[in-house]
Design a protein around this motif. Structure first.
Motif, PDB file in Angstrom:
ATOM      1  N   ASN A  51     -77.480 -16.737  67.404  1.00  0.00           N
ATOM      2  CA  ASN A  51     -77.092 -17.044  68.780  1.00  0.00           C
ATOM      3  C   ASN A  51     -75.906 -17.990  68.899  1.00  0.00           C
ATOM      4  O   ASN A  51     -75.243 -18.025  69.941  1.00  0.00           O
ATOM      5  N   ASN A  52     -75.623 -18.764  67.853  1.00  0.00           N
ATOM      6  CA  ASN A  52     -74.578 -19.784  67.958  1.00  0.00           C
ATOM      7  C   ASN A  52     -73.165 -19.239  67.797  1.00  0.00           C
ATOM      8  O   ASN A  52     -72.201 -19.985  67.942  1.00  0.00           O
ATOM      9  N   THR A  53     -73.028 -17.962  67.471  1.00  0.00           N
ATOM     10  CA  THR A  53     -71.707 -17.461  67.102  1.00  0.00           C
ATOM     11  C   THR A  53     -71.134 -16.471  68.109  1.00  0.00           C
ATOM     12  O   THR A  53     -71.864 -15.797  68.836  1.00  0.00           O
ATOM     13  N   ILE A  54     -69.806 -16.420  68.114  1.00  0.00           N
ATOM     14  CA  ILE A  54     -69.102 -15.341  68.811  1.00  0.00           C
ATOM     15  C   ILE A  54     -68.381 -14.467  67.781  1.00  0.00           C
ATOM     16  O   ILE A  54     -67.659 -13.547  68.141  1.00  0.00           O
ATOM     17  N   ILE A  55     -68.603 -14.780  66.495  1.00  0.00           N
ATOM     18  CA  ILE A  55     -67.962 -14.028  65.411  1.00  0.00           C
ATOM     19  C   ILE A  55     -68.858 -12.846  65.075  1.00  0.00           C
ATOM     20  O   ILE A  55     -69.790 -12.952  64.274  1.00  0.00           O
ATOM     21  N   ARG A  56     -68.601 -11.731  65.711  1.00  0.00           N
ATOM     22  CA  ARG A  56     -69.444 -10.553  65.536  1.00  0.00           C
ATOM     23  C   ARG A  56     -68.579  -9.298  65.409  1.00  0.00           C
ATOM     24  O   ARG A  56     -67.408  -9.296  65.768  1.00  0.00           O
ATOM     25  N   ALA A  57     -69.208  -8.239  64.922  1.00  0.00           N
ATOM     26  CA  ALA A  57     -68.547  -6.933  64.833  1.00  0.00           C
ATOM     27  C   ALA A  57     -69.438  -5.895  65.510  1.00  0.00           C
ATOM     28  O   ALA A  57     -69.671  -4.815  64.979  1.00  0.00           O
ATOM     29  N   ASN A  58     -69.922  -6.227  66.687  1.00  0.00           N
ATOM     30  CA  ASN A  58     -70.868  -5.364  67.399  1.00  0.00           C
ATOM     31  C   ASN A  58     -70.208  -4.616  68.553  1.00  0.00           C
ATOM     32  O   ASN A  58     -70.803  -4.407  69.607  1.00  0.00           O
ATOM     33  N   PHE A  59     -68.957  -4.227  68.337  1.00  0.00           N
ATOM     34  CA  PHE A  59     -68.231  -3.485  69.361  1.00  0.00           C
ATOM     35  C   PHE A  59     -67.330  -2.467  68.673  1.00  0.00           C
ATOM     36  O   PHE A  59     -67.028  -2.581  67.484  1.00  0.00           O
ATOM     37  N   THR A  60     -66.930  -1.452  69.419  1.00  0.00           N
ATOM     38  CA  THR A  60     -66.056  -0.421  68.857  1.00  0.00           C
ATOM     39  C   THR A  60     -64.674  -1.018  68.584  1.00  0.00           C
ATOM     40  O   THR A  60     -64.271  -1.969  69.263  1.00  0.00           O
ATOM     41  N   PRO A  61     -63.966  -0.502  67.560  1.00  0.00           N
ATOM     42  CA  PRO A  61     -64.228   0.722  66.787  1.00  0.00           C
ATOM     43  C   PRO A  61     -65.111   0.525  65.554  1.00  0.00           C
ATOM     44  O   PRO A  61     -65.237   1.440  64.743  1.00  0.00           O
ATOM     45  N   TYR A  62     -65.708  -0.663  65.371  1.00  0.00           N
ATOM     46  CA  TYR A  62     -66.588  -0.854  64.219  1.00  0.00           C
ATOM     47  C   TYR A  62     -67.700   0.193  64.216  1.00  0.00           C
ATOM     48  O   TYR A  62     -68.285   0.500  65.252  1.00  0.00           O
ATOM     49  N   GLY A  63     -67.984   0.739  63.033  1.00  0.00           N
ATOM     50  CA  GLY A  63     -69.093   1.667  62.864  1.00  0.00           C
ATOM     51  C   GLY A  63     -68.836   3.096  63.260  1.00  0.00           C
ATOM     52  O   GLY A  63     -69.736   3.939  63.165  1.00  0.00           O
ATOM     53  N   GLU A  64     -67.610   3.429  63.655  1.00  0.00           N
ATOM     54  CA  GLU A  64     -67.385   4.733  64.273  1.00  0.00           C
ATOM     55  C   GLU A  64     -67.439   5.909  63.302  1.00  0.00           C
ATOM     56  O   GLU A  64     -67.718   7.032  63.724  1.00  0.00           O
ATOM     57  N   THR A  65     -67.217   5.686  61.999  1.00  0.00           N
ATOM     58  CA  THR A  65     -67.113   6.841  61.100  1.00  0.00           C
ATOM     59  C   THR A  65     -68.437   7.285  60.498  1.00  0.00           C
ATOM     60  O   THR A  65     -68.646   8.470  60.276  1.00  0.00           O
ATOM     61  N   VAL A 119     -70.544 -25.766  53.893  1.00  0.00           N
ATOM     62  CA  VAL A 119     -71.192 -25.852  55.206  1.00  0.00           C
ATOM     63  C   VAL A 119     -70.156 -26.042  56.310  1.00  0.00           C
ATOM     64  O   VAL A 119     -70.313 -25.542  57.431  1.00  0.00           O
ATOM     65  N   GLU A 120     -69.067 -26.745  55.992  1.00  0.00           N
ATOM     66  CA  GLU A 120     -68.062 -27.073  57.004  1.00  0.00           C
ATOM     67  C   GLU A 120     -67.233 -25.869  57.443  1.00  0.00           C
ATOM     68  O   GLU A 120     -66.614 -25.896  58.512  1.00  0.00           O
ATOM     69  N   THR A 121     -67.189 -24.819  56.647  1.00  0.00           N
ATOM     70  CA  THR A 121     -66.361 -23.656  56.972  1.00  0.00           C
ATOM     71  C   THR A 121     -66.953 -22.900  58.160  1.00  0.00           C
ATOM     72  O   THR A 121     -68.059 -22.373  58.083  1.00  0.00           O
ATOM     73  N   ASN A 122     -66.201 -22.873  59.261  1.00  0.00           N
ATOM     74  CA  ASN A 122     -66.695 -22.281  60.517  1.00  0.00           C
ATOM     75  C   ASN A 122     -68.058 -22.859  60.882  1.00  0.00           C
ATOM     76  O   ASN A 122     -68.950 -22.147  61.368  1.00  0.00           O
ATOM     77  N   GLY A 123     -68.209 -24.150  60.635  1.00  0.00           N
ATOM     78  CA  GLY A 123     -69.494 -24.822  60.789  1.00  0.00           C
ATOM     79  C   GLY A 123     -70.153 -24.592  62.138  1.00  0.00           C
ATOM     80  O   GLY A 123     -69.532 -24.747  63.185  1.00  0.00           O
ATOM     81  N   GLY A 124     -71.416 -24.213  62.106  1.00  0.00           N
ATOM     82  CA  GLY A 124     -72.191 -23.982  63.316  1.00  0.00           C
ATOM     83  C   GLY A 124     -72.037 -22.603  63.912  1.00  0.00           C
ATOM     84  O   GLY A 124     -72.850 -22.190  64.745  1.00  0.00           O
ATOM     85  N   LEU A 125     -70.993 -21.884  63.493  1.00  0.00           N
ATOM     86  CA  LEU A 125     -70.730 -20.556  64.053  1.00  0.00           C
ATOM     87  C   LEU A 125     -71.174 -19.432  63.129  1.00  0.00           C
ATOM     88  O   LEU A 125     -71.143 -18.264  63.524  1.00  0.00           O
TER      89      LEU A 125
END
Length: 275
Positions: A51-65, A119-125
């Protein structure tokens, strides 16, 4: 060069598969599971449920093939762990955080897009590598509840553990406003990254893990994003030399560390190939 890279990828794939395939399939004690740690190269969708992240791949065109819809994988199709699972006659290993996922005799995927060894890399996200280890430890408890201590230990000892981690740590160090490489030498920073990876390896080994696979880091300096940064900063085209140097230092340090662990840790086996 493409042929050589493909051959190396195939070698890595087949080596992991050979570790996974067992001669018999009677009961859990002969079952080889696949446990997956890392970043966007391996994440099958954990960030969808973090829930803490906006770094996602849950939208097109991901997964289309392949899947025909976005699964959370940072790809238009399958990832390396998916192919390993397929060739080893395992189902695709779902994200650990996926609701309702409580079958772990085939393995679990703890990877997270954007994750680093630090831990500090993109920490919390993101789900950093240390947190991925804590998820693995929680999963171990669930597995023992399901199978009993003896059978669970057999599953963990026969399993293969694969990693793709570190790239985001170096992206963070090379970010425009980063002071990381002012505070640490390149060697020190690489040592911090490798040190955290080593801690997690030892944590898994302590819980019975013996067979490990590691993707070498690709040349980060030649990625389009960092080539663009170089062009913007210097007006010159080509790969970013600083990123290329960090990549080389990381791969050398990882190779050296794995050889040392092979001597130190009982039963430790590993493969280390280009991604």
């Amino acid at each position: 060069m493409a042929t050589s890279s493909s051959n190396i990828n195939l070698c890595f794939l087949m080596l992991c598969v050979s570790l996974l395939i067992t001669t018999t399939c009677h009961g859990y004690s002969d079952h080889a599971a696949l446990f997956i740690f890392g970043d966007s190269l391996y994440d099958a969708g954990n960030n969808n449920y973090f829930n803490n992240t906006i770094i996602r791949a849950n939208f097109t065109p991901y997964g289309e093939t392949f899947f025909k819809y976005p699964t959370g994988r940072a790809s238009d199709g399958r990832l390396i762990p998916d192919f390993i699972a397929e060739y080893a006659n395992l189902p695709l290993i779902p994200p650990y955080l996926q609701p309702g996922n409580n079958r772990f005799i085939d393995g679990a995927n703890f990877a997270s897009i954007g994750a680093g060894a630090l831990v500090e890399t993109n920490g919390g996200l993101v789900i950093d590598l240390q947190t991925q280890l804590s998820y693995f430890m929680n999963m171990e408890k669930q597995l023992k509840q399901q199978l009993g201590d003896t059978e669970a230990k057999k599953v963990l000892s026969k399993a293969v553990y694969i990693f793709s981690i570190g790239g985001n740590d170096y992206f963070a160090a090379l970010a425009p406003n980063s002071t990381i490489l002012q505070l640490h030498s390149r060697k020190e920073y690489v040592g911090m990254v490798i040190g955290n990876i080593t801690t997690v390896i030892k944590g898994i080994h302590k819980r019975g893990g013996r067979k490990f696979g590691f993707s070498k880091m690709i040349n980060l300096g030649c990625l389009p994003s960092l080539r663009a940064v170089k062009m913007a900063n210097t007006g010159r085209s080509g790969c970013m030399d600083e990123a290329t140097l960090l990549t080389k230092l990381h791969n050398r340090a990882l190779s050296k560390t794995l050889k040392e662990l092979e001597r130190q840790l009982e039963g430790f086996k590993y493969s280390n190939f280009d991604a």
